[in-house]
Design a protein around this motif. Sequence first.
Motif, mmCIF file in Angstrom:
data_model
loop_
_atom_site.group_PDB
_atom_site.id
_atom_site.type_symbol
_atom_site.label_atom_id
_atom_site.label_comp_id
_atom_site.label_asym_id
_atom_site.label_seq_id
_atom_site.Cartn_x
_atom_site.Cartn_y
_atom_site.Cartn_z
ATOM 1 N N THR A 1 -17.049 37.867 2.260
ATOM 2 C CA THR A 1 -16.332 36.532 2.341
ATOM 3 C C THR A 1 -16.388 35.725 0.990
ATOM 4 O O THR A 1 -15.628 34.849 0.988
ATOM 5 N N SER B 1 -12.063 28.516 3.241
ATOM 6 C CA SER B 1 -13.153 27.575 3.367
ATOM 7 C C SER B 1 -13.967 27.342 2.058
ATOM 8 O O SER B 1 -15.267 27.828 2.078
ATOM 9 N N SER C 1 -14.304 31.269 -1.188
ATOM 10 C CA SER C 1 -15.213 31.310 0.041
ATOM 11 C C SER C 1 -14.127 31.293 1.147
ATOM 12 O O SER C 1 -13.364 30.193 1.444
ATOM 13 N N SER D 1 -14.012 32.055 5.419
ATOM 14 C CA SER D 1 -14.911 32.309 6.644
ATOM 15 C C SER D 1 -13.910 33.329 7.687
ATOM 16 O O SER D 1 -12.939 33.406 7.313
ATOM 17 N N LEU E 1 -17.791 32.841 14.347
ATOM 18 C CA LEU E 1 -17.505 32.289 13.146
ATOM 19 C C LEU E 1 -18.302 32.885 12.027
ATOM 20 O O LEU E 1 -19.454 32.280 11.984
ATOM 21 N N THR F 1 -19.750 32.344 8.546
ATOM 22 C CA THR F 1 -19.351 31.388 7.394
ATOM 23 C C THR F 1 -19.565 31.728 6.114
ATOM 24 O O THR F 1 -19.509 30.795 5.289
ATOM 25 N N THR G 1 -14.244 21.358 3.577
ATOM 26 C CA THR G 1 -14.485 22.557 4.443
ATOM 27 C C THR G 1 -15.354 22.319 5.612
ATOM 28 O O THR G 1 -15.082 22.365 6.676
ATOM 29 N N TYR H 1 -13.889 22.785 9.437
ATOM 30 C CA TYR H 1 -14.654 23.129 10.228
ATOM 31 C C TYR H 1 -14.571 22.381 11.620
ATOM 32 O O TYR H 1 -14.756 22.720 12.606
ATOM 33 N N VAL I 1 -21.692 30.305 15.043
ATOM 34 C CA VAL I 1 -21.927 30.306 13.628
ATOM 35 C C VAL I 1 -22.722 31.504 13.496
ATOM 36 O O VAL I 1 -24.075 31.559 13.787
ATOM 37 N N PRO J 1 -23.847 33.018 9.846
ATOM 38 C CA PRO J 1 -23.965 32.928 8.316
ATOM 39 C C PRO J 1 -24.238 34.243 7.740
ATOM 40 O O PRO J 1 -24.855 34.986 8.151
#
Length: 378
Positions: free
Chosen positions: A176, A232, A239, A241, A249, A251, A279, A284, A293, A295
């Motif tokens: 990512t 994002s 970066s 997503s 998602l 992230t 972002t 978002y 989400v 991460p």
Amino acid sequence: MSQDTAVKGISVKDLTQKIIAGDRVFILDVRNTGDFDDWKVEGKNVEVINKPYFDLIESVDPIMDQLPEGEPIYVVCAKGGSSEFVAEQIANKGYDNVYSIEGGMNAWSEHLEPIKIGELTNGGAIYQFVRIGKGCLSYYIESNGEATIVDTVRITAPFEQFIKEHNVKLTHVLDTHLHADHISGARAMAEKYGATYHLPPKDAEEVTFSYTPLEDGNEIKVGDVTIKAVYSPGHTIGSTSLIIDDKYLLTGDILFIDSIGRPDLAGKAEDWVADLRQTLYQRYKELADNLIVLPAHYMGINEMNEDGSISKSLGNLYDENHGLNIHEEDKFRKTVTENLPPQPNSYQEIRETNMGKITPDTDKQREMEIGPNRCAVR
């Protein structure tokens, strides 16, 4: 020492599963106090005390009054040798359930625990690989005989085992962003399996290898599932997503469960803070609240769900995450530029490794990664 009181060993996998299950775990950490203060084993029902090995060589009497009776005692050091010695001394005092954590904190840092997140619409599933000792999260998506991995860490054997056991073809590997706190295993996996390696081009201006650009609006097919890229920026300028199956998602290091990404690991906090805010507060906001989400890191054990996974709906995060509720722009800028933890150990060397500029050996890579996750604003 009798056989009955001999020290036992426990693998980091077994220890991880105890911690995820919420079992009571008592740990004696015999590393130097500075190393302990920087980074330790944590869990919802974990108690850890520290007494350096050199204070226990002659006798373990200094810590005997701190040890619980009638429950297991787990001893940990850096690599597993010193802990075995100390555990033996404690066992000689009449304690039956004393364990040395095999491989020590080095092994703890490298363990990956796969946890199934959910099924995909047209078959297949998504798994989260939790690197519990480092706070890194990687993702394995499979559908109709194909698989992809997102934000692969340096330790690739668990992914390779998964691919073999599930009898799938690895077709894509994605990062990512250009990571600064751990070494990516994406290129190695792509080369081994003949998969396509995707990286955001704005993070790749200094890389020394070929890659496929991961850009806003790209759609990547894996079996019967679609991965959609959403630019994002903010943690890094590139970066990106990923929306998986219109349900999940990913992230990266932009948004976490209990915090937001830091914008300073390329030395450009002041430049990137506006991107981070846009972002989080605009891009978002346009996405569906019911997206789950997922991460690329987590900050603490309190973010774990009951099954050990790290996830929460985007809507819940807009209600609960302080970083998404700083409405004054000046206050947001101040928060994300003045509340930063220490930078990750060897972060510049890690970035250069991920660019292909340097190729440290395995021992050096392990040394570079030692320590906690530090990708978030506090």
